[in-house]
Design an enzyme around this catalytic site. Structure first.
Site, PDB file in Angstrom:
ATOM      1  N   PHE A 126       0.844  -1.192   0.000  1.00 54.00           N
ATOM      2  CA  PHE A 126       0.000   0.000   0.000  1.00 54.00           C
ATOM      3  C   PHE A 126       0.882   1.246   0.000  1.00 54.00           C
ATOM      4  CE2 PHE A 126      -1.908   3.412   2.557  1.00 54.00           C
ATOM      5  CZ  PHE A 126      -3.080   3.648   1.842  1.00 54.00           C
ATOM      6  N   HIS A 127       0.603   2.180  -0.923  1.00 51.47           N
ATOM      7  CA  HIS A 127       1.394   3.397  -1.066  1.00 51.47           C
ATOM      8  C   HIS A 127       0.818   4.477  -0.160  1.00 51.47           C
ATOM      9  CE1 HIS A 127       3.508   6.768  -2.766  1.00 51.47           C
ATOM     10  NE2 HIS A 127       4.023   6.066  -3.760  1.00 51.47           N
ATOM     11  N   GLY A 128       1.462   4.741   0.966  1.00 50.03           N
ATOM     12  CA  GLY A 128       0.986   5.741   1.907  1.00 50.03           C
ATOM     13  C   GLY A 128       1.236   7.152   1.419  1.00 50.03           C
TER      14      GLY A 128
END
Length: 228
Positions: free
Chosen positions: A27-29
């Site tokens: 997941f790309h925060g």
């Protein structure tokens, strides 16, 4: 060192870190510092270098190219990515990319659309996919510009980093999931869905939703038993 001092950074499930070539998906925060922290820890523990696939437009920002290249960032074509894997490298890819960074919020919803490229690459290179997820990444770096006009602008120019508040010294803990092995009979679309579901499962198990900055700060003081 920065991750440990500022975020109390930890990795759980290091036994799942690949010993051979593989693709890491995550997941790309609001700011994907966990990707770089994981890369540094993995190198210290295993001697292996992770190649971080980064949007080629990021390399056009003055002063950024040299820094992120030193950290392992690359912007290969799919063919070049396959070649890296066949050479034995570990490659890290965030399917949600900049859109997930900009549009993501404290609900941690994955915004992957139909970006099947990493699945095509894994099948062509015949390598496993390793999912991972970092708790509190949205609380450490909170996007604050996700408005209608900003989304309108982004969708037209496709290169716009929304404003980010932080960093906040919250607890960051990366959870590495079990490998999804290479399967010659699976389609890229099926593999995409399996990888997405694996990241979502890690999120659902380890992240309290909605995310909370005060709670994430308090977790710096909690005792946690490492898994794996």
């Amino acid at each position: 060192m920065l991750g440990k001092l500022y975020h109390g950074y930890e990795i759980c499930g290091m036994d799942n870190f690949p010993k051979g070539p593989a693709i890491l998906v995550f997941f790309h925060g609001g700011m994907p510092v966990d990707n770089f922290f994981l890369t540094q820890v993995a190198y210290r523990m295993t001697g292996r270098t992770v190649r971080i696939v980064t949007d080629h437009l990021i390399f056009q920002i003055p002063g950024i190219q040299t820094y992120i290249t030193l950290l392992g960032a690359v912007h290969p074509s799919r063919e070049e990515c396959v070649a890296l894997l066949k050479e034995g490298h570990v490659v890290s890819i965030a399917p949600g990319g900049l859109r997930e960074q900009n549009y993501g919020d404290k609900t941690y919803k994955l915004i992957w659309g139909k970006r099947h490229g990493f699945a095509h690459t894994a099948i062509e290179a015949k390598v496993p996919i390793i999912p991972y997820f970092t708790t509190n990444i949205q609380e450490g770096y909170r996007v604050c510009g996700n408005t209608g006009i900003m989304r309108w602008l982004y969708e037209r120019i496709r290169f716009l980093v929304f404003p980010v508040l932080g960093p906040f010294p919250v607890k960051l803990r990366t959870h590495i999931g079990e490998p999804i092995p290479y399967d010659p009979n699976i389609t890229p679309e099926e593999l995409f869905e399996k990888a997405k579901a694996a990241v979502e499962a890690l999120r659902d198990k380890h992240q309290k939703i909605p995310g909370s900055i005060p709670r994430a700060l308090w977790e710096r003081f909690e005792v946690h038993r490492k898994e794996g």
